[in-house]
Every structure is written in structure tokens, then in C-alpha cells.
Design an enzyme around this catalytic site. Structure first.
Site, PDB file in Angstrom:
ATOM      1  N   ASP A 176      -6.532  -7.504  13.626  1.00 24.09           N
ATOM      2  CA  ASP A 176      -7.609  -7.112  12.708  1.00 24.09           C
ATOM      3  C   ASP A 176      -7.795  -8.125  11.575  1.00 24.09           C
ATOM      4  OD1 ASP A 176      -5.168  -6.542  11.531  1.00 24.09           O
ATOM      5  OD2 ASP A 176      -5.860  -4.710  10.545  1.00 24.09           O
ATOM      6  N   LYS A 223     -10.031   0.121   8.551  1.00 24.64           N
ATOM      7  CA  LYS A 223     -10.240   1.355   7.801  1.00 24.64           C
ATOM      8  C   LYS A 223     -11.685   1.820   7.943  1.00 24.64           C
ATOM      9  CE  LYS A 223      -6.084   1.525   6.163  1.00 24.64           C
ATOM     10  NZ  LYS A 223      -5.154   2.603   6.573  1.00 24.64           N
ATOM     11  N   THR A 251       0.824  -1.214   0.000  1.00 25.94           N
ATOM     12  CA  THR A 251       0.000   0.000   0.000  1.00 25.94           C
ATOM     13  C   THR A 251       0.859   1.265   0.000  1.00 25.94           C
ATOM     14  OG1 THR A 251      -0.136  -0.140   2.417  1.00 25.94           O
ATOM     15  CG2 THR A 251      -1.921  -1.132   1.162  1.00 25.94           C
ATOM     16  N   ARG A 290     -10.425   2.642   0.539  1.00 24.18           N
ATOM     17  CA  ARG A 290      -9.057   2.962   0.128  1.00 24.18           C
ATOM     18  C   ARG A 290      -9.045   3.532  -1.284  1.00 24.18           C
ATOM     19  NH1 ARG A 290      -4.741   0.387   2.896  1.00 24.18           N
ATOM     20  NH2 ARG A 290      -5.409  -1.132   4.472  1.00 24.18           N
ATOM     21  N   GLN A 308      -8.199 -13.176   0.215  1.00 26.93           N
ATOM     22  CA  GLN A 308      -7.216 -13.575   1.206  1.00 26.93           C
ATOM     23  C   GLN A 308      -7.414 -15.042   1.602  1.00 26.93           C
ATOM     24  OE1 GLN A 308      -6.259 -10.821   4.367  1.00 26.93           O
ATOM     25  NE2 GLN A 308      -5.781 -12.495   5.784  1.00 26.93           N
ATOM     26  N   LYS A 314      -0.903   7.169  19.141  1.00 22.84           N
ATOM     27  CA  LYS A 314      -0.825   6.024  18.239  1.00 22.84           C
ATOM     28  C   LYS A 314       0.608   5.555  18.078  1.00 22.84           C
ATOM     29  CE  LYS A 314      -2.592   4.373  13.809  1.00 22.84           C
ATOM     30  NZ  LYS A 314      -3.378   4.710  12.606  1.00 22.84           N
ATOM     31  N   HIS A 364       4.271  -3.084  10.459  1.00 20.77           N
ATOM     32  CA  HIS A 364       4.511  -4.410   9.885  1.00 20.77           C
ATOM     33  C   HIS A 364       5.570  -5.187  10.665  1.00 20.77           C
ATOM     34  CE1 HIS A 364       3.161  -2.051   6.217  1.00 20.77           C
ATOM     35  NE2 HIS A 364       2.345  -3.081   6.177  1.00 20.77           N
ATOM     36  N   LYS A 396       3.672   6.468  14.963  1.00 22.54           N
ATOM     37  CA  LYS A 396       3.480   7.782  14.347  1.00 22.54           C
ATOM     38  C   LYS A 396       4.352   8.820  15.052  1.00 22.54           C
ATOM     39  CE  LYS A 396       0.217   6.927  11.290  1.00 22.54           C
ATOM     40  NZ  LYS A 396       0.383   7.188   9.842  1.00 22.54           N
ATOM     41  N   THR A 397       4.917   9.724  14.279  1.00 18.26           N
ATOM     42  CA  THR A 397       5.655  10.865  14.813  1.00 18.26           C
ATOM     43  C   THR A 397       5.053  12.124  14.217  1.00 18.26           C
ATOM     44  OG1 THR A 397       7.267  10.962  13.009  1.00 18.26           O
ATOM     45  CG2 THR A 397       7.754   9.452  14.829  1.00 18.26           C
ATOM     46  N   HIS A 402       6.337  -0.235   7.201  1.00 13.80           N
ATOM     47  CA  HIS A 402       6.564   0.640   8.348  1.00 13.80           C
ATOM     48  C   HIS A 402       6.545  -0.212   9.612  1.00 13.80           C
ATOM     49  CE1 HIS A 402       2.235   0.283   9.022  1.00 13.80           C
ATOM     50  NE2 HIS A 402       2.028   0.695   7.776  1.00 13.80           N
TER      51      HIS A 402
END
Length: 422
Positions: A194, A82, A40, A86, A173, A232, A48, A235-236, A45
């Protein structure tokens, strides 16, 4: 401690199929398992990282992991987690991203050596050539609509709306699991919490289509990684924490882990490192008794940075950190200076005959000449780690770092980077 109990001790198991059956299967010998990674973006990141390391843990324990790149499912989009549809990316873009993700996966798993080399697969191989009528007749008929609507990933989207495209993701899937079972004897799927609905759907599809009704498939999910302060994870202020060094430098990656809250560091050591639980217990004691030393954070940052970026990148990150927080700016290269100070205010100065007063204004360190003079005279201005108290000092008199930089510090924490151009 057996492998399953090790995973439990690290808090890595959120849901699983029958525990007794799964433990019995793991004890019987190597199992082939898989986890999927949809392209995606052009990089994985740290969201994962947990499933990636689960595959690595299984491989180190003697099992055979399959890393599945979702070249096909990445064209559809997983609705899990989500709140809205998307954006569908062009096929060519997804293929490019899939190749980059393949390259990243090779840093975590051994695909070539040992008795249980990992398998790298791309589901576009079988999804890209599907015939729609044949697929609906042979595969789609095994998915009761009521059961699909009851899955969390679908149910939570019903009020917002979900297209047939994303609604079909669960079937694709599940088909992946079936194909990997047929091709490689894959018996288990792992993923984030999820993914539980998709995993169980795959198990059910294999059960319905297999001639061997006694065939037993397994599923396991990991917990959602959360932070104690409510923000979260991953995240930065600059955005996601990427695994690609071109998108996030190893130094910034290292600092992300160094900044881990005391309340989270022990959990993250269990999740993201291969340090033994006994060693982590010792580090936990240090967090309680001597939190100011941040030894647990340093080991966490060291282990994860080395794992993701390698020993050389780790050493560079440590060098920059040491220079920034312990002195030694003169030892940094231009690239290291730019990396270490990329998130501080910066300015370019061409007239080197201006005084420190004007330089501070141009850098944004002060708002007026009066404020600049006061800051200099009271000793709160440092340039390249050296205190300057003379308001008449010209920029041309200052020693440069890497022949073109000045690092200005006002007080203890306010940094500014100035690039000098003749």
C-alpha cells in the site's frame, strides 16, 4: 542464490523499481535503505513484522538499514489502506508511543555492533521544525496535483472524502526519503504494497530536487499478507496480535502461529523465519504427507516467538502449551495458569464446602444440577487433569494448583478456570 533471488524465492517482492538496475546496485556493494513505522498505537503488531524482517534480512546480507519512527507523520495519519479519516492523537501521546516503538525496533536490528550497524531515526527531527511557506515553495511545488490524485491511496478515498491533512501525507513521506538521502545517503525505501505510491513519489521528489540528475533511487514493496480461509491476517477474537508482551503474552503469540492453517504455513515460514528454502521444502513435504503432526506449525511458532520475545519467553510458552495439551498442570506457576487460561470462562468461589455439582454451576460449565450430576457420573468432568465421578466431593477436598486454582475440563475441549478464596 543471490540476495535478490532469495527474496523472490520467499515471495517477499511485490513491486520494485527497475529490476536490472536494482540487482546491479545490490551487487555493487552495501546499500542504505529505510522503512518507516508510524506510532499509531503504543506497540507494533504483526502487520509490521514483514517490513521489520525485510530490514533485518538486508542487514544480515551486509546492507545498512534505517528504521524510521514516524514521530512527525504519526501526527498526520497515512490514508493508505484506510476507508475513513484517522483520529488525530495528541502530540504528547504520539511521542510516548514513538519511544515505545523505538524500544521494540531494537529487538530486531543491530544498532551498535558490526560493520553495518542500523540507524534509528525519528522524522519529527525535521518535520517538527518545518516552515510552512518555505516548505510549500521548495517542496510542494514538486508535486503535480494530477499525479497525487491518481495515487491509489488518494483515489480510493476521494468518494468517501479526504482532508488536506491526510492528502499531504504523501508529501511528508516523500520528504522523509529526501532527508534520509541527504543525511545518510539512503538510496532505497521499502514498505508494504500500500506504500508504493508514496515510495515512487519520494523517488520523483529526489530526482526533481537533485543537482545530480543521474542519481538513481530504488523502491521495493512486499505483498499484503493474506490467509487462505479469507479471514484477515493478524487478527484474533481478542483483537490485534501485538508484539508487546504486555499487550499479548508470548504464550498467546506462540499459539497464534501454532494455529496456522496448513494452506498458509509454508508461505508464512518463507515470510517470517530465516530457515533456508531447502529446509522449508522439507517441511512442506511433511505438511502434505503428515499434516496431523503439525511439525511445520511448531517450527513456525518456535522461530517467530523466539525472534520477537526471546528464548526465555519461548520456553515459558512451550511449557504452558505442553502442560495444557499434554498434561503437567501441576508444574505451572500462578502466572502461567492465568496466562494459559485467560481466554476461558472463569469464576471465583469462596465457599469451599460446596460440592462439585454446585461448583460446575457457578463455573458456567452446566446449566442445572441434573446436568452437573450426569456429567460427573458419566466421567466427562476432569479437575486438574484428574477425572472425578463422585457428585458428593467437596471443593475443599480438591488439590489446588499454585495454591489457589482449579482447572475444570468438561469433555475434551471445554475448559473453565476457578479461583478459590478462603
Amino acid at each position: 542464490m543471490d540476495f535478490f533471488r532469495e527474496l523472490q524465492g520467499r515471495g517477499l517482492i511485490y513491486q520494485h523499481t527497475d529490476e536490472k538496475a536494482l540487482c546491479k546496485r545490490l551487487e555493487a556493494g552495501p546499500i542504505t535503505l529505510y522503512c518507516g513505522f508510524d506510532p499509531t498505537a503504543d506497540s507494533l503488531h504483526i502487520g509490521h513484522l514483514l517490513p521489520l524482517l525485510i530490514l533485518r534480512r538486508f542487514q544480515l546480507a551486509g546492507h545498512k538499514p534505517i528504521a524510521l519512527v514516524g514521530g512527525g507523520t504519526g501526527l498526520i495519519g497515512d490514508p493508505s489502506g484506510k476507508v475513513s479519516e484517522r483520529t488525530l492523537n495528541p502530540k504528547e501521546v504520539v511521542q510516548q508511543w514513538a519511544q515505545k516503538i523505538k524500544n521494540q525496533l531494537e529487538r530486531f536490528l543491530d544498532f551498535e555492533t558490526g560493520v553495518n550497524p542500523a540507524i534509528l531515526a525519528n522524522n519529527y527531527e525535521w518535520l517538527g521544525s518545518l516552515q510552512v511557506i518555505e516548505f510549500l515553495r521548495d517542496i510542494g511545488k514538486n508535486f503535480p496535483l494530477g499525479a497525487m490524485l491518481a495515487k491509489d491511496a488518494v483515489e480510493t478515498r476521494m468518494s468517501k472524502g479526504i482532508s488536506f491533512t491526510e492528502f499531504s501525507y504523501m508529501i511528508l513521506q516523500s520528504y522523509d526519503f529526501l532527508k534520509l538521502n541527504e543525511m545518510y545517503g539512503c538510496e532505497m525505501q521499502v514498505g508494504g504494497s500500500d506504500q508504493w505510491g508514496n515510495i515512487t513519489s519520494g523517488i520523483e521528489l529526489i530526482r526533481r530536487t537533485s543537482v545530480d540528475q543521474a542519481k538513481e533511487m530504488h523502491g521495493l514493496t512486499m505483498p499484503l499478507v493474506t490467509k487462505s480461509d479469507g479471514t484477515k491476517f493478524g487478527k484474533t477474537e481478542a483483537g490485534a496480535v501485538w508484539l508487546d508482551p504486555e499487550k499479548m503474552s508470548p504464550y498467546k503469540f506462540y499459539q497464534f502461529w501454532m494455529n496456522t492453517d496448513d494452506r498458509d504455513v509454508v508461505k508464512f515460514l518463507k515470510y517470517f523465519t530465516f530457515i533456508s528454502l531447502d529446509e522449508i521444502a522439507v517441511l512442506a513435504g511433511g505438511v502434505e504427507k503428515e499434516p496431523e503432526k503439525r511439525r511445520a506449525q511448531r517450527i513456525l511458532a518456535t522461530e517467530v516467538t523466539k525472534l520477537v520475545h526471546g528464548q526465555d519467553a519461548l520456553e515459558r510458552a512451550e511449557k504452558i502449551s505442553s502442560a495444557l495439551f499434554g498434561g503437567g498442570l501441576k508444574d505451572l506457576s500462578a502466572t502461567e495458569i492465568e496466562d494459559g487460561f485467560s481466554d476461558v470462562p472463569s469464576a471465583t468461589i469462596e465457599n469451599l464446602e460446596i460440592t462439585l455439582v454446585d461448583m460446575l454451576i457457578q463455573a458456567g460449565a452446566v446449566s442445572s444440577k441434573r446436568q452437573a450430576r450426569e456429567a460427573i457420573e458419566n466421567g466427562s468432568i476432569y479437575i486438574n487433569d484428574i477425572r472425578h465421578t463422585n457428585v458428593e466431593t467437596a471443593v475443599s477436598q480438591l488439590e489446588r494448583l499454585a495454591e489457589k486454582y482449579l482447572v475444570v475440563r468438561r469433555g475434551k475441549k471445554n475448559y473453565y478456570l476457578i479461583k478459590l478464596e478462603n
